[in-house]
Scaffold this active site. Structure first.
Site, short mmCIF file in Angstrom:
data_model
loop_
_atom_site.label_atom_id
_atom_site.label_comp_id
_atom_site.label_asym_id
_atom_site.label_seq_id
_atom_site.Cartn_x
_atom_site.Cartn_y
_atom_site.Cartn_z
N ASP A 21 -6.13 -10.24 -10.44
CA ASP A 21 -5.50 -8.93 -10.58
C ASP A 21 -4.00 -9.02 -10.82
OD1 ASP A 21 -8.07 -8.31 -9.85
OD2 ASP A 21 -7.53 -6.87 -8.31
N ARG A 102 0.05 -6.31 6.59
CA ARG A 102 0.66 -5.48 5.54
C ARG A 102 2.09 -5.03 5.83
NH1 ARG A 102 -2.53 -8.21 2.84
NH2 ARG A 102 -4.37 -7.25 1.91
N ASP A 131 -5.28 -0.45 1.56
CA ASP A 131 -4.00 -1.15 1.40
C ASP A 131 -2.98 -0.38 0.58
OD1 ASP A 131 -4.50 -3.28 3.03
OD2 ASP A 131 -5.21 -4.60 1.45
N SER A 183 -14.89 -11.00 -2.60
CA SER A 183 -13.47 -10.71 -2.52
C SER A 183 -13.02 -11.09 -1.11
CB SER A 183 -13.20 -9.23 -2.77
OG SER A 183 -11.85 -8.92 -2.53
#
Length: 408
Positions: A21, A102, A131, A183
């Site tokens: 990505d 995060r 996210d 993933s």
């Protein structure tokens, strides 16, 4: 894909992983925004395999530079250990592995943007996940003046084959394949796995889902005992040897993983409204939570423990929803730290066939007294006194029953 170039952005700092990505996002940003792209890589303990060659990958994708920032110690000391004191577990199961990392990633990304004079931030989060909310809420709190670009909400590409074709057209190397099954997201605290057979909640995870832990069936037949020492709710010693936070978590991940500890297969409620299924491996977290709860049971009185549990539930929601940079977070962590003040002592945890079980605990602040709790004769508790306590405790029920009897 945009048909016209957006000229309002001159320099972007992209949260870059080196995966498919973000490898595609670098050239896409240059083509659609005509901007300089700085790749920012956060080392939150995902491992050398993921970080190896990441700077060269970023440059090959078109980034003007790549900044790798080591955040492991900050992650452990400023996020993981304080959160442990709250007892935060989302929906009673998830130890918040992804959510915990995060805030510090976003904070460091903003720092890089300020240092390099960037006027925009970019991330590779999809429009379906949590996210995007976590990153952009942090950006809003820390740098509201910076433009935020989320390519997955702008471009027309929707699949791995399309992204691979996009890179191939531009002769940009990428080691990803169109047949990737899962993933994954890894950091110091955990690794998560989604996709593949996990998209069917009736399908049991295969062993290839799990990467950090043995299956309990294949774990050693002999249990292992670990002695953990805590001071004010923070781990200081493992088997009587002083350990720093990062080292402690890394060691416990290995020890717990060997015994199949820390596996979770969960269907959770995402912040954006849909349900998702993930398999999480958090060996160190599972051991540390078990140990702290064992110490709490010895040290905290009933009301303090009840309040800590309330904080844990609310803080788990706060973390999951990406509200780290808020006054509420400060207040809740302060309350949890105060409650954790007496959490000093030793706990022995038994690792065996997927379980982490507290089998011994002691503390100089223990409220447990064998003299009071014994079933044998004692001189400190007169059982006749319980009668008055029970009459007062049940007074409301007694009055209600008498009142109902009079009204018949």
């Amino acid at each position: 894909m945009n048909t016209s170039v957006n000229k309002s952005v001159k320099k972007v700092v992209l949260a870059y992983s080196g995966g498919l990505d973000t490898s595609a996002i670098v050239p896409w940003l240059k083509e659609n925004y005509d901007c300089d792209v700085i790749a920012f890589v956060a080392d939150v303990g995902q491992g050398d395999e993921e970080l190896e060659g990441v700077e060269a990958k970023a440059i090959a994708s078109g980034a003007s530079s790549c900044r790798v920032v080591d955040l492991k110690d900050k992650f452990a000391r400023e996020v993981i250990y304080p959160t442990l004191k709250t007892g935060a577990i989302y929906e009673g199961q998830y130890l918040l592995g992804t959510a915990l990392a995060r805030p510090i990633i976003a904070e460091a990304q903003v720092m890089v943007a300020r240092e390099t004079g960037a006027d925009a931030l970019a991330h590779g989060c999809t429009g379906k996940g949590n996210d995007q909310v976590r990153f952009e809420s942090a950006f809003a709190a820390l740098a509201p003046e910076l433009t935020v670009i989320a390519p997955w909400r702008e471009w027309s590409m929707r699949s791995r084959p399309q992204l691979l074709a996009y890179l191939a057209e531009r002769n940009i190397p990428c080691s990803a394949s169109a047949t990737k099954i899962y993933s994954r997201d890894a950091n110091l605290w955990h690794i998560s796995t989604e996709g593949g057979e996990l998209e069917d909640p009736w399908c049991e995870p295969s062993e290839q889902v799990w990467t950090w832990t043995r299956s309990p069936e294949q774990a050693p037949d002999k249990p292992q005992y670990l002695e953990l020492r805590f001071e004010r709710g923070e781990l200081t010693h493992l088997d009587q040897v002083s350990v720093a936070p990062v080292e402690a978590i890394q060691k416990l991940n290995v020890l717990g993983g060997d015994h199949g500890v820390g596996r979770l297969d969960m269907v959770e409620n995402r912040l954006v409204g849909m349900k998702s299924r993930g398999c999480y491996e958090t060996p160190a977290g599972t051991i540390l939570y078990a140990a702290l709860q064992g110490l709490e049971s010895l040290v905290l009185d009933r009301s303090a423990l009840d309040y800590r549990i309330r904080i844990g539930n609310e803080f788990a929601q706060l973390m999951y929803d990406g509200r780290w940079f808020t006054p509420l977070r400060d207040a809740m962590l302060a309350a949890a730290a105060t409650i954790a003040e007496p959490l000093t002592g030793e706990v022995v945890v038994k690792l065996y066939k997927g379980q982490a079980t507290v089998v011994q605990r002691r503390s100089p602040n223990s409220l447990y007294s064998s003299a009071f709790a014994t079933f044998d004769e004692d001189e400190v508790y007169n059982q006749k006194h319980a009668e008055g306590f029970i009459r007062l405790y049940s007074l409301a029920s007694r009055i209600r029953a008498l009142h109902q009897g009079e009204s018949k």
